[in-house]
Design a protein around this motif. Structure first.
Motif, mmCIF file in Angstrom:
data_model
loop_
_atom_site.group_PDB
_atom_site.id
_atom_site.type_symbol
_atom_site.label_atom_id
_atom_site.label_comp_id
_atom_site.label_asym_id
_atom_site.label_seq_id
_atom_site.Cartn_x
_atom_site.Cartn_y
_atom_site.Cartn_z
ATOM 1 N N ARG A 247 0.832 -1.192 0.000
ATOM 2 C CA ARG A 247 0.000 0.000 0.000
ATOM 3 C C ARG A 247 0.870 1.247 0.000
ATOM 4 N N GLN B 49 0.971 4.929 1.807
ATOM 5 C CA GLN B 49 0.408 5.648 2.942
ATOM 6 C C GLN B 49 0.728 7.143 2.831
ATOM 7 N N THR C 254 -4.319 5.315 3.796
ATOM 8 C CA THR C 254 -4.006 4.564 2.580
ATOM 9 C C THR C 254 -4.585 5.284 1.364
#
Length: 283
Positions: free
Chosen positions: A208, A210, A221
């Protein structure tokens, strides 16, 4: 700085501007070997972290031959051990000297190399911020504050513009423990800081990206779901690549991961990373 439209497209075919077009590695002024971070300055000079050659290569416009190489200290000893990222401002050149566990800063004229974060040869562990672990990505804000993506210690640390070897930094993202909580990171890799001091982190093993607003105690996210996959909404292992002339953050999605470095032999092994998706996040 440039603003890019969300509908911006690039040419389908690329041209080689550094290294050999056939992908052959080497150590000559016209070849590279496991190169990683790059920066392009306003004068169109391309700075390349030529990692396995332990050097920084400068490429001028309309040429694939190095116009300069940063490799040795003033006493002619090797300056770097696997430099993996570079950041260039109007005054300074910053290099993530990964396997020496530090960040080196030079003047723009390539003189006076000094350690400004970490301690040369000292592998850092959390929570001590006077030392850093292996770092693969750095960023610098408009006030010359340095941001270090501390890969092994699962944190991003900011060091002041007057920092020097062994000085403490401030943890601004991650808590030093690998995890997937909103305040945690798991092997942070590429980072980017915009003019508002918003921090973007490629949370490598959490699949992911961030975003940490200035002063925030947790991240949000903005790409990926935390699950490894190849769909357009899910990211496999990821890195962030930026240039100094744009506020656009380019996120490159890789299907293979970097193998762990051997601390005993201080060597580095990597598999070939195949890019399968490119996302653009407008700051």
């Amino acid at each position: 700085q440039q603003n890019l439209s969300a509908s911006t497209h690039w040419a389908q075919n690329a041209i080689t501007v550094a290294g050999l077009a056939n992908g052959t590695y080497g150590s000559s002024p016209s070849t590279l070997y496991f190169n990683q971070g790059i920066r392009i300055t306003n004068d169109n000079i391309l700075y390349i972290a030529d990692s396995s050659n332990n050097r920084i290569v400068l490429i001028g416009p309309d040429s694939t031959m190095a116009i300069d190489i940063i490799q040795n200290a003033p006493d002619s000893s090797p300056l770097f051990s696997y430099p993996s990222d570079i950041f260039v401002t109007e005054k300074y050149i910053y290099i993530a000297d990964s396997f020496n566990y530090r960040v080196v800063r030079l003047f723009k004229n390539r003189t006076n190399p000094v350690t400004i974060a970490g301690i040369n040869g000292a592998l850092g562990t959390t929570p001590n911020t006077s030392v850093i672990g292996v770092c693969y990505s750095i960023s610098v804000d408009s006030n010359e504050n340095l941001y270090v993506s501390d890969f092994l210690n699962n944190r991003v640390v900011r060091y002041s513009s007057n920092s020097s070897s062994g000085m403490l930094g401030a943890i601004i993202a991650g808590d030093g423990i690998d995890g997937n909580g909103i305040s945690q990171l798991n092997r942070p890799w590429g980072i980017f800081v915009n003019e508002a001091e918003t921090l973007y982190v490629a949370d490598y093993l959490n699949h992911r990206i961030q975003k940490w607003d200035k002063g925030a105690s947790f991240g949000v996210t903005v790409a990926g779901t935390g699950v490894s996959d190849s769909s357009s909404t899910i990211i496999s292992t990821s890195t962030i690549t930026t240039t100094t002339t744009t506020i656009t953050t380019t996120i490159t999605d890789h299907t293979t991961s970097l193998e762990a470095s051997s601390e005993s032999s201080r060597t580095h092994s990597t598999t070939v990373a195949v890019s399968i998706a490119v996302l653009v996040v407008l700051c």
